[in-house]
Scaffold this motif. Sequence first.
Motif, PDB file in Angstrom:
ATOM      1  N   HIS A 133      34.158  39.708  49.893  1.00  0.00           N
ATOM      2  CA  HIS A 133      34.600  41.079  49.593  1.00  0.00           C
ATOM      3  C   HIS A 133      35.369  41.134  48.279  1.00  0.00           C
ATOM      4  O   HIS A 133      35.107  41.996  47.434  1.00  0.00           O
ATOM      5  CB  HIS A 133      35.479  41.597  50.732  1.00  0.00           C
ATOM      6  CG  HIS A 133      36.171  42.891  50.410  1.00  0.00           C
ATOM      7  ND1 HIS A 133      35.516  44.109  50.402  1.00  0.00           N
ATOM      8  CD2 HIS A 133      37.459  43.160  50.046  1.00  0.00           C
ATOM      9  CE1 HIS A 133      36.367  45.062  50.072  1.00  0.00           C
ATOM     10  NE2 HIS A 133      37.548  44.520  49.846  1.00  0.00           N
ATOM     11  N   PHE A 134      36.314  40.226  48.101  1.00  0.00           N
ATOM     12  CA  PHE A 134      37.193  40.295  46.938  1.00  0.00           C
ATOM     13  C   PHE A 134      36.601  39.633  45.697  1.00  0.00           C
ATOM     14  O   PHE A 134      36.973  39.979  44.578  1.00  0.00           O
ATOM     15  CB  PHE A 134      38.551  39.658  47.265  1.00  0.00           C
ATOM     16  CG  PHE A 134      39.396  40.492  48.179  1.00  0.00           C
ATOM     17  CD1 PHE A 134      40.045  41.619  47.706  1.00  0.00           C
ATOM     18  CD2 PHE A 134      39.524  40.166  49.519  1.00  0.00           C
ATOM     19  CE1 PHE A 134      40.824  42.406  48.547  1.00  0.00           C
ATOM     20  CE2 PHE A 134      40.303  40.947  50.369  1.00  0.00           C
ATOM     21  CZ  PHE A 134      40.943  42.072  49.880  1.00  0.00           C
ATOM     22  N   GLN A 135      35.703  38.685  45.878  1.00  0.00           N
ATOM     23  CA  GLN A 135      35.065  38.005  44.754  1.00  0.00           C
ATOM     24  C   GLN A 135      33.544  38.043  44.921  1.00  0.00           C
ATOM     25  O   GLN A 135      32.907  37.006  45.122  1.00  0.00           O
ATOM     26  CB  GLN A 135      35.518  36.538  44.676  1.00  0.00           C
ATOM     27  CG  GLN A 135      36.973  36.346  44.340  1.00  0.00           C
ATOM     28  CD  GLN A 135      37.354  34.864  44.265  1.00  0.00           C
ATOM     29  OE1 GLN A 135      38.491  34.506  44.522  1.00  0.00           O
ATOM     30  NE2 GLN A 135      36.425  34.001  43.918  1.00  0.00           N
ATOM     31  N   PRO A 136      32.952  39.219  44.825  1.00  0.00           N
ATOM     32  CA  PRO A 136      31.501  39.302  45.034  1.00  0.00           C
ATOM     33  C   PRO A 136      30.707  38.492  44.014  1.00  0.00           C
ATOM     34  O   PRO A 136      29.554  38.141  44.270  1.00  0.00           O
ATOM     35  CB  PRO A 136      31.206  40.798  44.904  1.00  0.00           C
ATOM     36  CG  PRO A 136      32.357  41.358  44.131  1.00  0.00           C
ATOM     37  CD  PRO A 136      33.549  40.531  44.526  1.00  0.00           C
ATOM     38  N   GLY A 137      31.326  38.189  42.895  1.00  0.00           N
ATOM     39  CA  GLY A 137      30.648  37.383  41.892  1.00  0.00           C
ATOM     40  C   GLY A 137      30.766  35.897  42.118  1.00  0.00           C
ATOM     41  O   GLY A 137      30.268  35.096  41.302  1.00  0.00           O
ATOM     42  N   GLY A 138      31.418  35.503  43.212  1.00  0.00           N
ATOM     43  CA  GLY A 138      31.585  34.080  43.500  1.00  0.00           C
ATOM     44  C   GLY A 138      32.695  33.459  42.679  1.00  0.00           C
ATOM     45  O   GLY A 138      33.641  34.125  42.275  1.00  0.00           O
ATOM     46  N   GLY A 139      32.561  32.158  42.417  1.00  0.00           N
ATOM     47  CA  GLY A 139      33.558  31.457  41.622  1.00  0.00           C
ATOM     48  C   GLY A 139      34.448  30.525  42.408  1.00  0.00           C
ATOM     49  O   GLY A 139      35.159  29.709  41.826  1.00  0.00           O
ATOM     50  N   SER A 140      34.431  30.645  43.739  1.00  0.00           N
ATOM     51  CA  SER A 140      35.231  29.765  44.589  1.00  0.00           C
ATOM     52  C   SER A 140      34.311  29.017  45.547  1.00  0.00           C
ATOM     53  O   SER A 140      33.271  29.538  45.973  1.00  0.00           O
ATOM     54  CB  SER A 140      36.267  30.560  45.400  1.00  0.00           C
ATOM     55  OG  SER A 140      37.237  31.134  44.555  1.00  0.00           O
ATOM     56  N   ALA A 141      34.711  27.788  45.899  1.00  0.00           N
ATOM     57  CA  ALA A 141      33.943  27.014  46.872  1.00  0.00           C
ATOM     58  C   ALA A 141      33.984  27.699  48.230  1.00  0.00           C
ATOM     59  O   ALA A 141      34.932  28.427  48.542  1.00  0.00           O
ATOM     60  CB  ALA A 141      34.514  25.599  46.975  1.00  0.00           C
TER      61      ALA A 141
END
Length: 220
Positions: A133-141
């Motif tokens: 929800h908060f990082q729809p672009g990904g970037g975290s494992a």
Amino acid sequence: MLIHPWDAPRDDSEWQRWLAGHDFGQLAVNGPPGEPPHVQPLHFAYDAGRREVVTHLARPNPLWPALEAAPDVLLSVVDDYVFVPGPWQAAPDAPPEHGTPTSFYAAVQLRCRAHVVDDPAQKAALLNRQVDHFQPGGGSARAAAGEAPYGRMLAGIRGLRLEVTDVRAKFKYANHRPAEVRERIAAGLAARGGPGDSRARDHLLRRREAQAAGPRLTSP
């Protein structure tokens, strides 16, 4: 929360659209007899399709015993608030100094049944839903039980799934005032240009137009 008929949502989609753009609120949990409630600010992700909210808190948080003893809780979300000076609200045939100062705001309160999530795999899935929800672009494992980099951290939190059982919503933007007064308030908000004024003005104008279009369909 007092909700006058003119402040109620015109239909369920009004509060649903507004809530879709908000993901920070305060969770109120009843305290023990004679004690005040616990009120916890938090980020959350609301899933309209499932009618549930997911979030998590640190395991040492003092609200856990209260929540387990009384799992019926309230999630309150408030935004788009401004102060309206008295002269702006004066009746058309009254002097400006007789106008009543007031507050404008939008609010949604979700009454929920709380379900604590302690299973590591379920906690990881809940955390991944929040990150999506908060990082729809990904970037975290991705979180996964027993796997780096977050597996060992799961023991330090407890997940929380809030099953929504009732909704109360309010849009307090002078919908009962005469057209002349609402125009004066809208002009005042535009001229002042302070924090929140533009959004409050948008609500006022939107609800005025909706009122002119016809009666509301439902209420939450």
